[in-house]
Design an enzyme around this catalytic site. Structure first.
Site, PDB file in Angstrom:
ATOM      1  N   GLN A 201       0.804  -1.220   0.000  1.00  0.00           N
ATOM      2  CA  GLN A 201       0.000   0.000   0.000  1.00  0.00           C
ATOM      3  C   GLN A 201       0.841   1.276   0.000  1.00  0.00           C
ATOM      4  O   GLN A 201       0.309   2.362  -0.215  1.00  0.00           O
ATOM      5  CB  GLN A 201      -0.969   0.005   1.182  1.00  0.00           C
ATOM      6  CG  GLN A 201      -0.307  -0.088   2.535  1.00  0.00           C
ATOM      7  CD  GLN A 201      -1.317  -0.306   3.639  1.00  0.00           C
ATOM      8  OE1 GLN A 201      -1.946   0.629   4.091  1.00  0.00           O
ATOM      9  NE2 GLN A 201      -1.484  -1.547   4.081  1.00  0.00           N
ATOM     10  N   SER A 236      -6.339   2.659  10.440  1.00  0.00           N
ATOM     11  CA  SER A 236      -7.122   2.477   9.220  1.00  0.00           C
ATOM     12  C   SER A 236      -6.209   2.687   8.025  1.00  0.00           C
ATOM     13  O   SER A 236      -5.634   3.761   7.839  1.00  0.00           O
ATOM     14  CB  SER A 236      -8.283   3.477   9.195  1.00  0.00           C
ATOM     15  OG  SER A 236      -9.112   3.240   8.086  1.00  0.00           O
ATOM     16  N   SER A 283      -5.071   7.148  10.897  1.00  0.00           N
ATOM     17  CA  SER A 283      -4.833   6.746   9.510  1.00  0.00           C
ATOM     18  C   SER A 283      -3.465   6.106   9.377  1.00  0.00           C
ATOM     19  O   SER A 283      -2.585   6.317  10.217  1.00  0.00           O
ATOM     20  CB  SER A 283      -4.909   7.960   8.581  1.00  0.00           C
ATOM     21  OG  SER A 283      -3.694   8.701   8.611  1.00  0.00           O
ATOM     22  N   ASP A 284      -3.270   5.339   8.334  1.00  0.00           N
ATOM     23  CA  ASP A 284      -1.915   4.936   7.993  1.00  0.00           C
ATOM     24  C   ASP A 284      -1.202   6.160   7.402  1.00  0.00           C
ATOM     25  O   ASP A 284      -1.823   7.212   7.172  1.00  0.00           O
ATOM     26  CB  ASP A 284      -1.926   3.784   6.999  1.00  0.00           C
ATOM     27  CG  ASP A 284      -0.685   2.907   7.103  1.00  0.00           C
ATOM     28  OD1 ASP A 284       0.341   3.392   7.613  1.00  0.00           O
ATOM     29  OD2 ASP A 284      -0.748   1.739   6.681  1.00  0.00           O
ATOM     30  N   ALA A 285       0.085   6.042   7.171  1.00  0.00           N
ATOM     31  CA  ALA A 285       0.876   7.184   6.721  1.00  0.00           C
ATOM     32  C   ALA A 285       0.275   7.797   5.459  1.00  0.00           C
ATOM     33  O   ALA A 285       0.063   7.101   4.461  1.00  0.00           O
ATOM     34  CB  ALA A 285       2.319   6.759   6.472  1.00  0.00           C
TER      35      ALA A 285
END
Length: 556
Positions: A201, A236, A283-285
């Site tokens: 991702q 997330s 959040s993810d990065a």
């Protein structure tokens, strides 16, 4: 603002803490409320970090630590002075080369899964959490509860507890309990579940392809268990879950592939309403292409918060991102009610960690006495030694000895790390020399004559990598030429292949007779490998994944 019970799990705040949350939130300026939503990444010198934090006044920071413990403690003492509320100070406590540079080098999750002893995982996690608190850390973006299903995945790799859901659950719950008992908030990731898509991702929005029934048996079980155990936060990720979206809207089309980080359906409907999660969603990065793929940052940055993420993780330009939120509030896309809800959860996590109260001052002396103690290093070494796994030894090569295998030719590209400009040299060759072996490390200029060697040793050291796309045995890179890539030595010279990381190289070298998985590339893992290769310690690790990649070919 949406109803939010701060007395319920995972926050479980008392009246005093709730009053602090409300008073702090209501005392913030509109600008500082939005700034609380950011966790910034701090690399480099402590002075650079100070300037960034003092200027922006974020809600939290993820510190990439230098080896200078004294400078890091001096920075940590300033954290509470950088804004209107104490900072959440976070890191990815994932072990191996992700261990704190001045702390105990501990096994990574896949190695702990190979040991498969919950008491050992608890002990290692307790060391990690105690050292984290000693240097001012209070939040970890672990445990990873992804599943090693798509073995080609470079992004799950050694970060997961393997491919068995029951084992992942046992070890993840042990880490959550150990972390949070020591005052370090745990985070389960990557929502809604990674490991069935072999892409990364960081490079693309990945997809969880499971049906709803399959998802409930696997990731649903894992996330429900973590929530029941009181995990304080969920990350997330930039992962789509089309089956759930289409269960609500069969005509979703492209919207079915919206990443969870931007999906109110996945964050609010599934995670909060159906699974009952009341904690913090981070959040993810956000610099990842898995987010950037979806749309322009002017739109996606506010959408993270609108969709249910309480925290925005990382920013290449924090001031520009702040203005994106300001504009979204001004034009009505992002409501003040939603901002206040996110800020309330952020402050609630801080209060749950006791950051609203007076705390003992961090000192270099107290930190130095708490990190990398003799006892913690001995325990970590013992657990690491138990992880080393003999996958196969068809010719009965092991143990090696300087009497039988004195002249050793080593093929290795060093330890490949995502943020290191060049591979890190391994220490195992020098360890072998100290044992009396004569070691030659291959270079492309070397002409290899099989009669000159008693053992060929392949040392492959690639743990989970970011933006790699795939990990595989790159024979040309290993040998330097097309012709070298096609040559195999194991019919002429006894040959041993050791993976200090990625456990699936038998897919590319199925006929190598002797193969060992060690899961990590730190010096401690290399020392543990040496002990087993020489027969001084037994191989006791049990493979937590299928090292044969679903094929019978590699067994022989």
């Amino acid at each position: 603002m949406a109803a939010l019970d701060l007395t319920a799990a995972p926050f479980q705040l008392d009246d005093e803490a709730i009053a602090w949350v409300h008073a702090t939130r209501d005392g913030l300026t509109p600008r500082d409320k939005l700034a609380q939503l950011f966790v910034l990444l701090a690399r480099g010198s402590a002075d650079d970090a100070r300037e960034m934090l003092r200027s922006f006044r974020p809600g939290g920071v993820t510190r990439i630590y230098t080896p200078d413990l004294e400078a890091e403690i001096a920075l940590a003492r300033d954290y509470d002075n950088f804004g209107p509320a104490p900072l959440l100070v976070s890191a990815d406590l994932e072990g191996s080369r992700m261990s704190l540079p001045f702390g105990t080098s501990v096994p990574n999750p896949l190695a702990l899964a190979a040991v498969d002893d919950v008491e050992a995982t608890t002990a290692i996690s307790t060391i990690m959490a105690a050292e984290a608190r000693a240097v001012g850390l209070n939040w970890s973006f672990t445990p990873v509860i992804d599943i090693n299903a798509a073995w080609r995945s470079a992004i799950v790799g050694t970060r997961s507890y393997g491919d068995n859901v029951e084992r992942i659950e046992r070890h993840a719950l042990a880490q959550i309990a150990a972390f949070q008992a020591k005052g370090v908030a745990a985070t389960v990731k990557h929502w809604p579940g990674e490991g069935y898509d072999d892409r990364d991702q960081h490079l693309v929005t990945t997809v969880n392809p499971l049906t709803l029934e399959e998802w409930e048996q696997k990731f649903g079980r894992l996330y429900r268990a973590a929530i029941k155990a009181g995990v304080m936060s969920v990350m997330s990720a930039h992962i789509a879950f089309p089956a759930f979206v289409r269960s609500l809207d069969p005509e979703a089309k492209g919207e079915a592939f919206r990443p969870a980080s931007l999906s109110r359906v996945l964050n609010e409907t599934l995670l909060r309403e159906k699974l009952g999660f009341n904690g913090l969603i981070v959040s993810d990065a956000t610099p990842m292409a898995g987010l950037g793929d979806w749309g322009h940052r002017d739109e996606t940055l506010p959408e993270l918060v609108i969709a249910g993420c309480d925290v925005i993780l990382f920013s290449d330009d924090a001031n520009a991102d702040l203005m994106r939120l300001v504009k979204a509030v001004a034009d009505g896309r992002l409501t003040q009610e939603r901002v206040d809800e996110a800020v309330t959860r952020i402050l609630a996590l801080k209060a749950a960690l006791g950051l609203h109260k007076a705390r003992p001052e961090l000192t270099f002396e107290s930190a130095k006495s708490a990190v990398a103690t003799d006892a913690s290093r001995a325990l970590a070494r013992e657990v690491t030694e138990r992880a080393i796994t003999l996958v196969k030894d068809v010719p009965g090569l092991l143990p090696i000895s300087k009497e039988k295998h004195k002249r050793v030719l080593i093929y290795s590209t060093g330890s490949v790390q995502p943020f290191a400009p060049e591979p890190i040299a391994l220490t195992l060759p020098a360890m072998l020399e100290a044992e009396g072996f004569v070691v030659t490390v291959f270079t492309p200029e070397l002409t290899v004559n099989a009669a000159d060697y008693d053992l060929v040793l392949y040392l492959l050291a690639e743990e989970t990598l970011l933006t790699r796309g795939r990990i595989f045995l790159d024979w040309k890179r290993l040998t330097g030429t097309v012709y070298g890539a096609m040559r195999r030595h194991w019919h002429d010279v006894p040959t041993l292949m050791v993976s200090l990381g990625f456990p699936y190289y038998l897919h590319d070298a199925p006929r190598v007779g002797t193969y060992v998985n060690a899961y990590g590339s730190s010096d401690e893992f290399q020392a543990a490998v040496l002990e087993t290769l020489l027969g001084r310690k037994p191989f006791v690790g049990k493979s937590p994944v299928d090292p044969f990649c679903g094929s019978e070919q590699g067994r022989y």
